[in-house]
Design an enzyme around this catalytic site. Structure first.
Site, PDB file in Angstrom:
ATOM      1  N   SER A  90      27.932  42.547  31.063  1.00 13.20           N
ATOM      2  CA  SER A  90      26.565  42.874  31.054  1.00 13.20           C
ATOM      3  C   SER A  90      26.368  40.557  31.105  1.00 13.20           C
ATOM      4  CB  SER A  90      25.743  42.948  29.169  1.00 13.20           C
ATOM      5  OG  SER A  90      24.604  42.802  29.248  1.00 13.20           O
ATOM      6  N   HIS A 102      25.590  49.295  33.367  1.00 13.67           N
ATOM      7  CA  HIS A 102      24.514  49.316  31.501  1.00 13.67           C
ATOM      8  C   HIS A 102      24.788  51.239  31.352  1.00 13.67           C
ATOM      9  CE1 HIS A 102      23.588  45.201  31.076  1.00 13.67           C
ATOM     10  NE2 HIS A 102      23.987  45.300  30.201  1.00 13.67           N
ATOM     11  N   GLU A 143      25.791  45.388  39.057  1.00 19.20           N
ATOM     12  CA  GLU A 143      24.304  45.842  38.141  1.00 19.20           C
ATOM     13  C   GLU A 143      23.647  45.000  37.490  1.00 19.20           C
ATOM     14  OE1 GLU A 143      24.448  46.201  34.886  1.00 19.20           O
ATOM     15  OE2 GLU A 143      26.139  44.252  34.436  1.00 19.20           O
TER      16      GLU A 143
END
Length: 321
Positions: free
Chosen positions: A112, A294, A228
């Site tokens: 992330s 995620h 992502e």
């Protein structure tokens, strides 16, 4: 590209919070996760400032920098795990001692928002970092076997290995409710066919884009991208961000897209519509609904490492990691 020494049982793992504070997890959750890692055979230590918490749920830039520096400088520390992601990891980048870090290469793993730190260190220090579980990720019970298996293959073993799809996936808030999980059948999907080998860069798309125009952005020419995004993205934002990244390089050799969270409202129709805008993506191997990002579970992959993608076999071979 240099490869940090592999993690072995008995090694010390340092936990730092270069983005959100460990305070968001609560002290008892941190202690539970520490016990889990100890049972796996590791020693666990913590950065001095990981529980500090300001108005944006983080610690000061300088205290985050201190914890990063201490983790790399300490010869007893063999790997560094980040507590969790967040929004502000890129704040620390101008203040890091990249020469010292380059002289002390070691495993750094998180995902992330940690994409900013990992990518910057790989770019400036010429050693592989890793996109994979946070420290907090190890507290997840169901689907942990897949996640832990690839964490161990990537960070503890030296032989090339294959990434294959998990049989199940979930988008549950497991960190709130471990018992009532909802899983669906999982599979990787092919947008365009092909087989290719190359150097891998990527992680969280919106975070990687923050590095454009800075000294921390790698040269993406002829690389394979793994991208992502999280629940805050929607199809229009993802389309804009993907276009921006593709315009920042002359060409790429392959693309893997992590599975989207339900809140993003990304459908297969929307994703194909977005990918269809780019003629390049019809000429290279492109996979989507891949197990990183995620949703759960996720595999670990090497930023700056080398991989081989084969869409016919639905397999990604990790060769340099």
């Amino acid at each position: 590209m240099r490869i940090p020494a592999k993690l072995t049982l008995g090694d010390e793992i340092r936990v730092i919070a270069p983005s959100r504070s460990a305070q968001v997890l609560k002290v008892e959750m941190v202690e539970q996760t520490k016990i889990i890692l100890e049972r796996l055979g590791f020693r666990v230590s913590f950065g001095a400032h990981i529980f500090e918490c300001d108005l944006q749920h983080s610690s000061s830039i300088m205290h985050r920098v201190v914890d990063i520096h201490e983790a790399f400088r300490d010869p007893q520390v063999k790997a560094i795990l980040t507590v969790i992601g967040g929004y502000n990891c890129n704040e620390v980048l101008p203040y890091l001692d990249y020469q010292m870090i380059a002289e002390n290469p070691k495993i750094l793993c998180g995902f992330s928002d940690i994409t900013a730190l990992s990518t910057a260190i790989t770019t400036k220090c010429d050693f592989i970092t890793y996109s994979g579980p946070h420290f907090s990720s190890f507290r997840m019970v169901q689907a942990q076997e897949y996640q832990l298996s690839y964490f161990q293959k990537c960070l503890m073993e030296k032989n090339p290995f294959s990434l294959v799809a998990s049989s199940i996936w979930s988008d549950d808030a497991w960190y709130i409710d471990q018992e009532n999980r909802h899983f669906e059948a999982a599979s990787w999907k092919v947008y365009s066919e092909g087989a290719v080998s190359g150097q891998l860069y990527g992680g969280n798309l919106c975070t990687l884009n923050l590095l454009q125009g800075t000294a921390y952005m790698p040269d993406l020419s002829n690389c394979i991208l793994f991208l992502e995004d999280d629940e805050l993205v929607n199809p229009a934002i993802f389309a804009r961000d993907l276009t921006s990244l593709l315009q920042a390089t002359t060409t790429i050799k392959g693309l893997a897209i992590g599975r989207f969270q339900r809140a993003s409202a990304m459908t297969e129709e929307q994703l194909h519509f977005i990918l269809d805008k780019h003629p390049l993506l019809k000429a290279i191997p492109v996979l989507y609904d891949v197990d990183f990002g995620h949703t759960q579970p996720i595999f670990t992959f090497p930023i700056g490492g080398n991989v081989h993608i084969n869409t016919k076999e639905l397999r990604i071979q990790v060769t340099i990691f």
